[in-house]
Design a protein around this motif. Structure first.
Motif, mmCIF file in Angstrom:
data_model
loop_
_atom_site.group_PDB
_atom_site.id
_atom_site.type_symbol
_atom_site.label_atom_id
_atom_site.label_comp_id
_atom_site.label_asym_id
_atom_site.label_seq_id
_atom_site.Cartn_x
_atom_site.Cartn_y
_atom_site.Cartn_z
ATOM 1 N N LYS A 37 -15.561 -15.172 10.356
ATOM 2 C CA LYS A 37 -14.341 -15.737 10.905
ATOM 3 C C LYS A 37 -13.577 -14.621 11.618
ATOM 4 N N THR A 38 -13.087 -14.899 12.804
ATOM 5 C CA THR A 38 -12.308 -13.917 13.551
ATOM 6 C C THR A 38 -10.848 -14.060 13.149
ATOM 7 N N LEU A 39 -10.356 -13.108 12.384
ATOM 8 C CA LEU A 39 -8.986 -13.144 11.883
ATOM 9 C C LEU A 39 -8.121 -12.195 12.703
ATOM 10 N N VAL A 40 -7.007 -12.710 13.199
ATOM 11 C CA VAL A 40 -6.096 -11.949 14.048
ATOM 12 C C VAL A 40 -5.047 -11.297 13.153
ATOM 13 N N CYS A 41 -5.022 -9.962 13.148
ATOM 14 C CA CYS A 41 -4.236 -9.224 12.148
ATOM 15 C C CYS A 41 -3.366 -8.154 12.795
ATOM 16 N N ASP A 42 -2.183 -7.982 12.235
ATOM 17 C CA ASP A 42 -1.320 -6.843 12.572
ATOM 18 C C ASP A 42 -1.125 -6.040 11.291
ATOM 19 N N LEU A 43 -1.672 -4.840 11.252
ATOM 20 C CA LEU A 43 -1.747 -4.051 10.026
ATOM 21 C C LEU A 43 -0.726 -2.918 9.982
ATOM 22 N N HIS A 44 0.298 -2.990 10.839
ATOM 23 C CA HIS A 44 1.307 -1.916 10.874
ATOM 24 C C HIS A 44 2.621 -2.506 11.379
ATOM 25 N N THR A 45 3.521 -2.864 10.451
ATOM 26 C CA THR A 45 4.829 -3.410 10.809
ATOM 27 C C THR A 45 5.886 -2.839 9.869
ATOM 28 N N HIS A 46 7.156 -2.943 10.279
ATOM 29 C CA HIS A 46 8.249 -2.351 9.504
ATOM 30 C C HIS A 46 9.383 -3.348 9.295
ATOM 31 N N THR A 47 10.148 -3.121 8.228
ATOM 32 C CA THR A 47 11.310 -3.947 7.888
ATOM 33 C C THR A 47 12.509 -3.040 7.629
ATOM 34 N N VAL A 48 13.629 -3.656 7.204
ATOM 35 C CA VAL A 48 14.834 -2.880 6.911
ATOM 36 C C VAL A 48 14.647 -1.954 5.710
ATOM 37 N N PHE A 49 13.546 -2.116 4.982
ATOM 38 C CA PHE A 49 13.306 -1.246 3.838
ATOM 39 C C PHE A 49 12.782 0.128 4.254
ATOM 40 N N SER A 50 12.616 0.351 5.550
ATOM 41 C CA SER A 50 12.449 1.715 6.068
ATOM 42 C C SER A 50 13.277 1.808 7.345
ATOM 43 N N ASP A 51 12.645 1.914 8.516
ATOM 44 C CA ASP A 51 13.424 2.052 9.754
ATOM 45 C C ASP A 51 13.304 0.828 10.654
ATOM 46 N N GLY A 52 12.835 -0.305 10.102
ATOM 47 C CA GLY A 52 12.862 -1.548 10.853
ATOM 48 C C GLY A 52 14.238 -2.187 10.794
#
Length: 303
Positions: A37-52
């Motif tokens: 199965k071809t799974l579309v993935c984003d393996l690097h994201t940020h939130t307010v719990f660091s600098d997002g």
């Protein structure tokens, strides 16, 4: 509903440049390959719990809107600019996001970014059980702690501080020899790293492409004509465990700037799955009419 484009082409025997345009909707779609199965993935994201600048659930809702199968929250361990307002708790982003991920059927991967000076650089560890053990002063101790959890570790944006500071050094050799380093970002956001691409080929590392998004919406980073940089993971099934197996096996393609980057057999297999040339249904002189079907959201140019 996922759709594909069906185009009717008039092709001269002498050969012309054709473009199979495939932007049918905002959701990325690539066909499955035989056995995967071809799974579309984003393996690097940020939130307010660091600098997002967004709450963890927004990353899940965003992934759902854009048709992603999986997303990893990978907040910085050492870089916590919001710590005066949000207590440092490395496990909390995953805990907050998990219920929303289950509700929307988005595969959520626990991750963190080991954030050291460059060199030695930044490293994403994903498929973690616990993040706190990675909070170590020395980068090798942190990466070793991830490896002890059987996490998948990849080197992020290696030349973001310049080519000279992003060279392969003894610290990366140690990680590689100990099998603590498993992949590299070949593309991060709008930037492609040709040297990382070559190192992946030479050192048998998995190729990764990520958005590294920090802001409130992908729309603030990309124009409507662009797409998020992503990793296509060829997994045996649609589970986090299967994604892990595929990453360690190197079954990935990087989708960056309307290009697929990867090892030749996987690129060839994906092309064969995407493009079908139907039999010619009419010809006259040196001109033939036939249909070409593109089952992907990749714009494919043919010579």
């Amino acid at each position: 509903m996922k759709r594909f484009c069906r185009l009717t082409m008039c092709v001269w025997v002498c050969g012309v440049l054709l473009t199979l345009s495939s932007w049918c909707s905002a959701k990325p779609y690539f066909p499955d390959l035989p056995g995967y199965k071809t799974l579309v993935c984003d393996l690097h994201t940020h939130t307010v719990f660091s600098d997002g600048t967004v709450w963890p659930t927004e990353r899940i809702e965003e992934a759902n809107r854009e048709g992603l199968d999986a997303v990893a929250l990978s907040d910085h361990i050492e870089h916590q600019p919001h710590s005066k307002d949000i207590p440092v708790n490395h496990e909390r982003p995953y805990e907050i996001a998990a219920p929303k991920a289950r509700q929307l059927n988005v595969l959520l991967i626990k991750g963190a970014e080991i954030t050291k000076d460059t060199p030695p650089g930044h490293y994403n560890a994903i498929l973690l059980d616990k993040i706190a053990p990675l909070d170590q002063p020395d980068v090798l101790d942190a990466v070793k702690a991830a490896a002890e959890q059987k996490a998948f570790v990849f080197w992020n944006h290696h030349t973001w501080k310049g080519l000279e500071r992003g060279q392969w050094q003894d610290v990366q050799t140690t990680m590689h020899q100990n099998q603590w380093l498993h992949g590299m970002e070949v593309a991060n956001g709008r930037t492609y790293y040709p040297l990382a691409h070559q190192w992946c080929l030479d050192k048998n590392l998995t190729m990764i492409g990520t958005s590294d998004i920090h802001g409130p919406s992908i729309d603030s980073v990309y124009t409507p004509q662009q797409h998020r940089t992503l990793t296509l993971v060829l997994a045996k099934e649609r589970t986090v465990e299967a994604i892990g197996e595929a990453l360690f096996a190197g079954r990935t393609l990087v989708w960056h700037d309307n290009r697929l980057i990867g090892r030749h057999p996987l690129i060839e297999a994906m092309y064969q799955a995407c493009v079908t040339v139907l039999p010619m249904y009419y010809s006259r002189g040196n001109t033939g009419y036939f249909e070409i079907i593109n089952r992907s959201f990749l714009d494919i140019e043919l010579n």
